[in-house]
Design an enzyme around this catalytic site. Structure first.
Site, mmCIF file in Angstrom:
data_model
loop_
_atom_site.group_PDB
_atom_site.id
_atom_site.type_symbol
_atom_site.label_atom_id
_atom_site.label_comp_id
_atom_site.label_asym_id
_atom_site.label_seq_id
_atom_site.Cartn_x
_atom_site.Cartn_y
_atom_site.Cartn_z
ATOM 1 N N GLY A 19 43.573 44.146 33.283
ATOM 2 C CA GLY A 19 44.288 43.268 32.359
ATOM 3 C C GLY A 19 45.555 42.638 32.894
ATOM 4 O O GLY A 19 46.448 42.293 32.109
ATOM 5 N N ASN A 21 45.767 39.663 34.227
ATOM 6 C CA ASN A 21 45.746 38.277 33.722
ATOM 7 C C ASN A 21 46.100 38.247 32.237
ATOM 8 O O ASN A 21 46.820 37.355 31.787
ATOM 9 C CB ASN A 21 44.381 37.625 33.951
ATOM 10 C CG ASN A 21 44.248 37.062 35.343
ATOM 11 O OD1 ASN A 21 44.855 36.048 35.668
ATOM 12 N ND2 ASN A 21 43.487 37.746 36.187
ATOM 13 N N MET A 94 33.553 41.741 31.997
ATOM 14 C CA MET A 94 32.409 41.989 32.884
ATOM 15 C C MET A 94 31.044 41.850 32.202
ATOM 16 O O MET A 94 30.039 42.286 32.752
ATOM 17 C CB MET A 94 32.542 43.388 33.521
ATOM 18 C CG MET A 94 33.807 43.564 34.332
ATOM 19 S SD MET A 94 34.027 42.283 35.595
ATOM 20 C CE MET A 94 32.924 42.893 36.844
ATOM 21 N N ILE A 96 28.173 39.192 30.333
ATOM 22 C CA ILE A 96 27.826 37.766 30.264
ATOM 23 C C ILE A 96 27.538 37.410 28.811
ATOM 24 O O ILE A 96 26.741 38.072 28.140
ATOM 25 C CB ILE A 96 26.598 37.479 31.154
ATOM 26 C CG1 ILE A 96 26.972 37.775 32.621
ATOM 27 C CG2 ILE A 96 26.120 36.035 31.006
ATOM 28 C CD1 ILE A 96 25.822 37.695 33.593
ATOM 29 N N LEU A 97 28.221 36.371 28.338
ATOM 30 C CA LEU A 97 28.008 35.948 26.950
ATOM 31 C C LEU A 97 26.686 35.186 26.877
ATOM 32 O O LEU A 97 26.402 34.324 27.714
ATOM 33 C CB LEU A 97 29.164 35.057 26.488
ATOM 34 C CG LEU A 97 30.539 35.737 26.445
ATOM 35 C CD1 LEU A 97 31.642 34.719 26.170
ATOM 36 C CD2 LEU A 97 30.573 36.858 25.402
ATOM 37 N N HIS A 113 37.676 32.829 37.617
ATOM 38 C CA HIS A 113 36.810 33.476 38.613
ATOM 39 C C HIS A 113 37.497 33.435 39.982
ATOM 40 O O HIS A 113 37.948 32.371 40.416
ATOM 41 C CB HIS A 113 35.458 32.755 38.672
ATOM 42 C CG HIS A 113 34.521 33.385 39.651
ATOM 43 N ND1 HIS A 113 33.858 34.567 39.383
ATOM 44 C CD2 HIS A 113 34.179 33.033 40.917
ATOM 45 C CE1 HIS A 113 33.137 34.894 40.445
ATOM 46 N NE2 HIS A 113 33.307 33.986 41.381
ATOM 47 N N ASP A 149 29.309 31.296 35.837
ATOM 48 C CA ASP A 149 30.338 30.677 36.690
ATOM 49 C C ASP A 149 30.014 29.233 37.088
ATOM 50 O O ASP A 149 30.320 28.789 38.202
ATOM 51 C CB ASP A 149 30.559 31.513 37.970
ATOM 52 C CG ASP A 149 31.026 32.931 37.662
ATOM 53 O OD1 ASP A 149 31.714 33.112 36.647
ATOM 54 O OD2 ASP A 149 30.691 33.851 38.433
ATOM 55 N N GLU A 178 46.499 33.757 40.403
ATOM 56 C CA GLU A 178 45.824 33.592 39.109
ATOM 57 C C GLU A 178 46.794 33.652 37.939
ATOM 58 O O GLU A 178 46.587 32.987 36.923
ATOM 59 C CB GLU A 178 44.760 34.687 38.936
ATOM 60 C CG GLU A 178 43.563 34.498 39.835
ATOM 61 C CD GLU A 178 42.418 35.451 39.505
ATOM 62 O OE1 GLU A 178 42.688 36.605 39.110
ATOM 63 O OE2 GLU A 178 41.265 35.033 39.647
HETATM 64 C C1 GRF Z 1 40.470 38.582 38.194
HETATM 65 O O1 GRF Z 1 40.494 38.479 39.584
HETATM 66 C C2 GRF Z 1 39.631 37.484 37.598
HETATM 67 O O2 GRF Z 1 39.556 36.336 38.367
HETATM 68 C C3 GRF Z 1 38.253 38.124 37.548
HETATM 69 O O3 GRF Z 1 38.487 39.472 37.267
HETATM 70 C C4 GRF Z 1 39.784 39.849 37.710
HETATM 71 C C5 GRF Z 1 40.471 40.453 36.531
HETATM 72 O O4 GRF Z 1 41.693 41.078 36.882
HETATM 73 N N1 GRF Z 1 37.399 37.452 36.601
HETATM 74 P P1 GRF Z 1 42.686 41.580 35.751
HETATM 75 O O5 GRF Z 1 41.910 42.554 34.875
HETATM 76 O O6 GRF Z 1 43.140 40.397 34.966
HETATM 77 O O7 GRF Z 1 43.798 42.269 36.467
#
Ligand code: GRF
Length: 193
Positions: A19, A21, A94, A96-97, A113, A149, A178
């Site tokens: 988490g 992001n 993780m 897929i919708l 991604h 993706d 990111e």
């Molecule tokens: C990120 O690298 C994102 O691009 C991918 O999964 C990772 C998630 O990292 N889809 P976090 O849980 O946000 O630390």
């Protein structure tokens, strides 16, 4: 493009783990001029570290076990409706919708991604990038469609892969990028996409 009408967009973030992001998105949402307000965090993993961030900001969390995808997606759609969610941000989710879910939700769904899409869709991105001895990698924010993706790219940034970089270092470098990229992509998508 979503109609803003001066008010913030009710947003749900979907996670499965760390988490980081999510954390940066929460920080972004708290800015006065941010276009989003995070009302809900959905996770298929009850132990996801990201849920702790959500709770510490008093954001409602929803865990769904995904034993049965149809039942799980129905439950998610119900809670999204209850919270009047208008935008979903996938951040390390993780699962897929299904196309049925995407069709029924009707509103935009974005994903981040960790590769320069359309290259390296799917899992184990950094490992595959290093095996191919790529000179650059990066991250992409894109619209979610039923094909993994593959939706329209909103924003992409690249990083140079230094000599002797390992998977862990590359992941760290891309994650850092990111945390700015996702908020920037959201602004681009909502204001001038
Ligand atoms: C990120 O690298 C994102 O691009 C991918 O999964 C990772 C998630 O990292 N889809 P976090 O849980 O946000 O630390």
């Amino acid at each position: 493009m979503v109609k803003l009408n001066g008010k913030k967009i009710n947003t749900a973030v979907f996670i499965s783990g760390r988490g980081s992001n999510l954390k940066s998105l929460i920080k972004f949402s708290k800015k006065k001029r941010s276009p989003i307000s995070i009302k809900l965090v959905v996770s298929n993993n009850s132990k996801a570290k990201g849920l702790i961030h959500a709770k510490s900001f008093k954001i409602k969390t929803f865990f769904v076990n995904y034993k049965n995808i149809n039942i799980s997606e129905k439950k998610i759609l119900k809670i999204l409706l209850k919270h009047k969610i208008e935008l979903i941000l996938l951040a390390g989710f993780m699962k897929i919708l299904s196309s049925n879910f995407i069709k029924k939700f009707k509103k935009p769904i974005l994903n981040i991604h960790p590769s320069l899409l359309p290259k390296y869709k799917g899992l184990n991105t950094h490992k595959r990038v290093l095996e191919k001895k790529e000179k650059f990698s990066g991250s992409t924010v894109h619209l979610v469609t039923p094909n993994l993706d593959s939706g329209k790219i909103i924003l992409q940034r690249k990083v140079k892969i230094l000599k002797n970089t390992n998977e862990k270092n590359l992941e760290k470098k891309i994650l850092k990028l990111e945390h700015n990229l996702y908020p920037e992509a959201i602004k681009k998508f909502l204001f001038n996409f």
